[in-house]
Design an enzyme around this catalytic site. Structure first.
Site, PDB file in Angstrom:
ATOM      1  N   LYS A   1      -8.206   1.343  -1.690  1.00 38.72           N
ATOM      2  CA  LYS A   1      -8.915   1.261  -0.402  1.00 38.72           C
ATOM      3  C   LYS A   1      -9.528   2.630  -0.143  1.00 38.72           C
ATOM      4  O   LYS A   1      -8.826   3.640  -0.161  1.00 38.72           O
ATOM      5  CB  LYS A   1      -7.919   0.889   0.705  1.00 38.72           C
ATOM      6  CG  LYS A   1      -8.468   1.014   2.136  1.00 38.72           C
ATOM      7  CD  LYS A   1      -8.933  -0.312   2.700  1.00 38.72           C
ATOM      8  CE  LYS A   1      -9.651  -0.152   4.035  1.00 38.72           C
ATOM      9  NZ  LYS A   1      -8.785  -0.161   5.194  1.00 38.72           N
TER      10      LYS A   1
ATOM     11  N   GLN B   1       0.836  -1.208   0.000  1.00 34.67           N
ATOM     12  CA  GLN B   1       0.000   0.000   0.000  1.00 34.67           C
ATOM     13  C   GLN B   1       0.868   1.255   0.000  1.00 34.67           C
ATOM     14  O   GLN B   1       1.834   1.350   0.762  1.00 34.67           O
ATOM     15  CB  GLN B   1      -0.931   0.062   1.210  1.00 34.67           C
ATOM     16  CG  GLN B   1      -1.912   1.227   1.043  1.00 34.67           C
ATOM     17  CD  GLN B   1      -2.796   1.490   2.248  1.00 34.67           C
ATOM     18  OE1 GLN B   1      -2.326   1.945   3.280  1.00 34.67           O
ATOM     19  NE2 GLN B   1      -4.084   1.233   2.103  1.00 34.67           N
TER      20      GLN B   1
ATOM     21  N   GLY C   1      -9.085  -6.280   9.362  1.00 32.33           N
ATOM     22  CA  GLY C   1      -8.025  -5.404   9.850  1.00 32.33           C
ATOM     23  C   GLY C   1      -7.688  -5.635  11.306  1.00 32.33           C
ATOM     24  O   GLY C   1      -6.908  -6.511  11.649  1.00 32.33           O
ATOM     25  N   ARG C   2      -8.332  -4.853  12.187  1.00 35.82           N
ATOM     26  CA  ARG C   2      -7.952  -4.870  13.602  1.00 35.82           C
ATOM     27  C   ARG C   2      -8.085  -6.253  14.232  1.00 35.82           C
ATOM     28  O   ARG C   2      -7.295  -6.629  15.092  1.00 35.82           O
ATOM     29  CB  ARG C   2      -8.809  -3.855  14.357  1.00 35.82           C
ATOM     30  CG  ARG C   2      -8.573  -2.418  13.908  1.00 35.82           C
ATOM     31  CD  ARG C   2      -9.628  -1.472  14.449  1.00 35.82           C
ATOM     32  NE  ARG C   2     -10.952  -1.780  13.936  1.00 35.82           N
ATOM     33  CZ  ARG C   2     -12.086  -1.369  14.497  1.00 35.82           C
ATOM     34  NH1 ARG C   2     -12.043  -0.632  15.595  1.00 35.82           N
ATOM     35  NH2 ARG C   2     -13.256  -1.672  13.973  1.00 35.82           N
TER      36      ARG C   2
ATOM     37  N   CYS D   1      -7.298   6.504   4.653  1.00 33.92           N
ATOM     38  CA  CYS D   1      -6.773   6.919   5.960  1.00 33.92           C
ATOM     39  C   CYS D   1      -7.275   8.315   6.308  1.00 33.92           C
ATOM     40  O   CYS D   1      -7.089   9.263   5.542  1.00 33.92           O
ATOM     41  CB  CYS D   1      -5.250   6.911   5.946  1.00 33.92           C
ATOM     42  SG  CYS D   1      -4.545   7.389   7.530  1.00 33.92           S
TER      43      CYS D   1
ATOM     44  N   GLY E   1     -14.831  -3.781   7.803  1.00 30.00           N
ATOM     45  CA  GLY E   1     -15.494  -3.056   8.884  1.00 30.00           C
ATOM     46  C   GLY E   1     -16.247  -3.947   9.850  1.00 30.00           C
ATOM     47  O   GLY E   1     -17.233  -4.578   9.490  1.00 30.00           O
TER      48      GLY E   1
END
Length: 341
Positions: free
Chosen positions: A154, A85, A239-240, A115, A216
């Site tokens: 993204k 990225q 992601g997280r 971001c 998400g």
């Protein structure tokens, strides 16, 4: 049964430009978290289709040295499924960076239009670019024209709660040459204060003919099933939760069943891998970035986090982990979102 239904869907081939992936569950690009050590830990468990690097500066990439860079750094064996990225606001810089990425042998390049951190947006990068559809499209076109590897984008809904704007941007990105989209259905000022609007993923999915990965609040297998059922997205971008549980890909796609010691062994393994790749002081810094997500797994995660954050060296961290896990901390099925930064 939940995992079986999910894995059946996720283990179907997906074409991205002229490449094929055999697993539709991918790691989201994560600034400061998707570094070489996390990717190696995830790779040791397996079960993913693609991995993404953290955010790399397009200005820096053309002359970065992977041996000394803290971000533009990879293992040779991960290149066939690794997407790099980049962020930037100048089409020429982004294209130059993409050429270097292609030359190094990456699977693809990902353009960061998502971001919403102030430091990135102030430079006119990340989600800030969604305010300028023409420039965003020009960046995608410049990169797409410069390389033959797949180009990912993204992005978020935008700066206002206007789903149509996201749909229009998706169409622009496809027209400019993007080969796949990762869509995070929140508006930029929100960061993560409100729940993601999964229904907008469906609108984006319907607007384009290229693959769309939904992103998400994917915490448990039933979330993955719900997102696929509700949105018809082509794949899941995690992601997280992949930071909190690096074995999640293996769990959702390969039927991996973690033992009671998984949290301790994974955290301890992370300390070893960090030490293999970085100097001690930087390893400590990266482990402390990882720690809130890891601690979100536990009922008393805040007190565990306090202990880990007191460490000054990697040996301190290992000693702290030993003492924390002398008794088995109580875990949560869904993470404590107050620790998900």
């Amino acid at each position: 049964m939940k995992n079986l239904k999910l894995s059946k869907y996720l283990l179907k081939d997906l074409s991205i430009k002229d490449q094929t992936i055999h697993n539709r569950m991918v790691l989201s690009p994560l600034a400061g978290l998707g570094h070489i050590a996390l990717r190696q830990l995830i790779s040791e468990f397996g079960g993913f289709g693609l991995l993404f690097t953290g955010m790399c500066s397009a200005k820096a990439v053309p002359h970065e040295n992977p041996n000394t860079s803290l971000v533009f750094k990879w293992r040779q064996e991960e290149l066939p499924w690794l997407v790099c990225q980049i962020f930037g606001s100048d089409p020429e810089n982004m294209a130059r960076a993409a050429k270097r990425i292609e030359k190094e042998g990456f699977f693809g390049v990902d353009l960061n239009f998502g971001c919403s951190v102030a430091a990135i947006c102030k430079k006119g990068c990340g989600a800030e670019l969604l305010k300028n559809p023409d420039l965003s499209s020009n960046i995608v076109k410049a990169v797409s024209d410069a390389v033959s590897i797949p180009v990912f984008v993204k992005f978020r809904i935008g700066w206002e709660n206007n789903p149509q704007a996201a749909v229009d941007m998706a169409g622009r990105f496809e027209d400019a040459g993007a080969n796949a989209l990762t869509f995070h259905p929140r508006i930029a000022p929100d960061r993560r204060n409100r729940p993601p609007q999964w229904e907008v993923i469906k609108l984006v999915r319907q607007a384009v003919s290229i693959p769309v990965f939904g992103n998400g609040n994917l915490f448990q297998a039933e979330d993955g099933i719900k997102m696929i059922d509700q949105t018809s997205c082509h794949g899941l971008s995690v992601g997280r939760m992949a930071v909190a549980r690096p074995w999640l890909f293996a769990q959702w796609t390969k039927g991996f069943s973690p033992g009671n010691d998984i949290f301790f062994t994974a955290a301890m393994r992370m300390t070893r891998i960090l030490s293999d790749h970085y100097e001690d002081h930087f390893s400590v810094k990266l482990f402390k970035k990882f720690s809130p997500y890891f601690c979100a797994n536990f009922k008393f995660g805040h007190s565990i986090l306090k202990k880990l954050m007191r460490a000054q060296t990697m040996d301190d961290i290992r000693n702290n982990l030993d003492s924390i896990f002398e008794s088995t901390p109580e875990t949560l099925s869904r993470p404590n979102l107050n620790l998900f930064l």
